[in-house]
Scaffold this active site. Sequence first.
Site, mmCIF file in Angstrom:
data_model
loop_
_atom_site.group_PDB
_atom_site.id
_atom_site.type_symbol
_atom_site.label_atom_id
_atom_site.label_comp_id
_atom_site.label_asym_id
_atom_site.label_seq_id
_atom_site.Cartn_x
_atom_site.Cartn_y
_atom_site.Cartn_z
ATOM 1 N N ASP A 160 103.142 83.879 -116.206
ATOM 2 C CA ASP A 160 104.366 84.178 -115.456
ATOM 3 C C ASP A 160 104.426 83.450 -114.117
ATOM 4 O OD1 ASP A 160 102.314 85.640 -114.264
ATOM 5 O OD2 ASP A 160 103.033 87.563 -114.986
ATOM 6 N N HIS A 196 102.168 97.283 -117.445
ATOM 7 C CA HIS A 196 102.758 95.960 -117.702
ATOM 8 C C HIS A 196 101.671 94.960 -118.088
ATOM 9 C CE1 HIS A 196 102.656 94.469 -113.206
ATOM 10 N NE2 HIS A 196 101.531 94.203 -113.809
HETATM 11 P P1 PGA Z 1 95.665 92.763 -110.570
HETATM 12 O O1 PGA Z 1 97.030 92.701 -111.356
HETATM 13 O O2 PGA Z 1 94.675 91.967 -111.353
HETATM 14 O O3 PGA Z 1 95.946 92.144 -109.243
HETATM 15 O O4 PGA Z 1 95.289 94.220 -110.484
HETATM 16 C C1 PGA Z 1 97.040 92.921 -112.728
HETATM 17 C C2 PGA Z 1 98.447 93.024 -113.220
HETATM 18 O O5 PGA Z 1 99.306 93.555 -112.497
HETATM 19 O O6 PGA Z 1 98.700 92.586 -114.356
#
Ligand code: PGA
Length: 249
Positions: free
Chosen positions: A67, A138
């Site tokens: 993304d 998500h």
């Molecule tokens: P993070 O994010 O690795 O910074 O916890 C993961 C995500 O939101 O997919």
Amino acid sequence: MEILKVENYDQMSEKAADIVMEHLQGLDKPVLGLATGSTPEGLYRQLIKRNRAKEISFQNVITFNLDEYIGVKPEDKQSYHYYMNQHLFQHIDMDKRNVHIPNGTTRNEEEECKLYERQLMHVGPIDIQILGIGVNGHIGFNEPGTSFQSKTHVVELAESTRLANSRYFNSLDEVPTKAITMGIDTIMNSKTILLLVSGEKKAAAVKKLIDGEITEAFPASILQQHPKVYVIADEAALREVPNRNVVHV
Ligand code: PGA
């Protein structure tokens, strides 16, 4: 779904690097799906170390990121283009022509999504896709309510996601409201999926990921239906999951 339990973040990162290497080796043009965020940083450090030690080459590896924010320029520090260069690409023997990250500053977002799918179709499927998970379930930026049939698309970011990611910005107001993300179906087409998760604050999400109802209200739950998923999680993240469901590594 194979749940691999490790003690801590560093072990998670090492084990993840082992699995990535196994899945890239022996392929002419392996396709690697990449994620951003705090979770995969340790994995990227491991891959850099192993690349420097000549244990793995990225010369023929084709990458696709999950993304990118809409409205953030690639050279801006908050962009995922910038993140990938900082945390991985500039340190390894990658051919930059093999890198794919959605263009978040395009004038035609819909066309960009279609182009991304075409590019992926041309060289894919992804051999191994790295994923993190948000506290709301998500994957990529597929927020709760996203169709399981979705392809690469434009999303409105959930407030919880904007809040979680505001640590990278000067203020919450600066966090973009939209992004381009691979869809759930795009992710599910990967041959192997490697989901990394660390820390207590993800414990409730991990429990739902592993044995919660399969529902679009919790996007990561669809992974229960994928034939080859590894979840590497540390003890803190697995706090709510019974030991009988996990393999200690
Ligand atoms: P993070 O994010 O690795 O910074 O916890 C993961 C995500 O939101 O997919």
